[in-house]
Design an enzyme around this catalytic site. Structure first.
Site, mmCIF file in Angstrom:
data_model
loop_
_atom_site.group_PDB
_atom_site.id
_atom_site.type_symbol
_atom_site.label_atom_id
_atom_site.label_comp_id
_atom_site.label_asym_id
_atom_site.label_seq_id
_atom_site.Cartn_x
_atom_site.Cartn_y
_atom_site.Cartn_z
ATOM 1 N NE ARG A 148 8.612 -2.985 -44.534
ATOM 2 C CZ ARG A 148 8.215 -2.329 -43.466
ATOM 3 N NH1 ARG A 148 6.824 -1.632 -43.848
ATOM 4 N NH2 ARG A 148 8.861 -2.028 -42.354
ATOM 5 C CB ILE A 171 10.042 -5.777 -40.292
ATOM 6 C CG1 ILE A 171 10.506 -5.601 -41.755
ATOM 7 C CG2 ILE A 171 8.814 -4.985 -40.082
ATOM 8 C CD1 ILE A 171 9.656 -6.501 -42.661
ATOM 9 C CB SER A 172 14.562 -1.833 -40.776
ATOM 10 O OG SER A 172 15.398 -2.429 -40.000
ATOM 11 C CG HIS A 173 11.669 3.055 -40.466
ATOM 12 N ND1 HIS A 173 12.011 2.707 -39.241
ATOM 13 C CD2 HIS A 173 10.449 4.158 -40.119
ATOM 14 C CE1 HIS A 173 11.520 3.234 -38.432
ATOM 15 N NE2 HIS A 173 10.612 4.221 -38.949
#
Length: 215
Positions: free
Chosen positions: A38, A64-66
């Protein structure tokens, strides 16, 4: 940036958190999150925090999402090896990479030119290339590539994009957040036949808004 043993150790802790604390059960999802780096999809300034369950800013005023959101959406999608998946909202490319690493045939769309360019290059570098990487309006989907086994929308639409439902196979599933930004609900739609769509809800979330046209 490189993918070091430290990064891999942090990913293992993240996977343990997602499994033990949040109840993610799909081992294919957990394996993908434990594999995909990530931190390489983020600005280097955030590298030390990449495996915390937090969202971070990326280009074009997006995020950028959790990791928990990525895991939950992907688990709800019920992806199987070889599924043809349309992703609306490529963003940084992280969700695309998760799906590709799970063996899906991914068709991904992004309306922001900067993000399209970034994600295209990054996914090529990491050998996690989607089947088709498109710069365009996600509300329109990809009718010439349809039908799809699965559709995942990574941004919140105020109303259901019916054009996307038309592009689902019978038996296909679409996961999408709907509602105004402050009160979005995550839904899963299952296409039972051409006239019957099953709708399930899975709680409140906050996504960046889904917007028409390209930029």
């Amino acid at each position: 940036m490189r993918d070091t043993f430290v990064h891999k150790g942090r990913r293992k802790h993240l996977v343990d958190y997602l499994r033990d604390r949040l109840g993610i059960k799909d081992e294919d999802v957990l394996k993908a999150i434990g594999t995909v780096p990530r931190h390489l999809f983020m600005e280097s300034i955030f590298e030390g925090y990449a495996y915390e369950d937090r969202a971070f800013p990326i280009a074009a005023k997006q995020t950028i999402s959790h990791p928990s959101t990525v895991a939950e959406q992907t688990e709800l999608l019920e992806v199987r090896q070889g599924d043809k998946v349309l992703e609306v909202g490529t963003g940084s490319g992280y969700q695309s990479a998760i799906l590709v690493s799970m063996g899906a045939e991914v068709y991904t769309m992004e309306r922001q030119r900067d993000l399209y360019n970034f994600s295209y290059k990054k996914l090529q570098e990491l050998f996690l290339k989607p089947k088709f990487h498109y710069y365009g309006d996600g509300f329109l989907g990809l009718p010439d590539k349809a039908p799809f086994d699965r559709i995942i929308v990574t941004c919140g639409a105020e109303e259901l994009p019916t054009e996307l439902l038309k592009q689902l196979k019978i038996g296909g599933k679409m996961v999408i957040p709907l509602g105004k930004r402050e009160e979005q609900i995550l839904y899963r739609f299952t296409k039972r036949n051409d006239k019957e769509i099953e709708k399930e809800s899975f709680g409140k979330y906050r996504f960046v808004p889904m917007v028409h046209n390209r930029e």
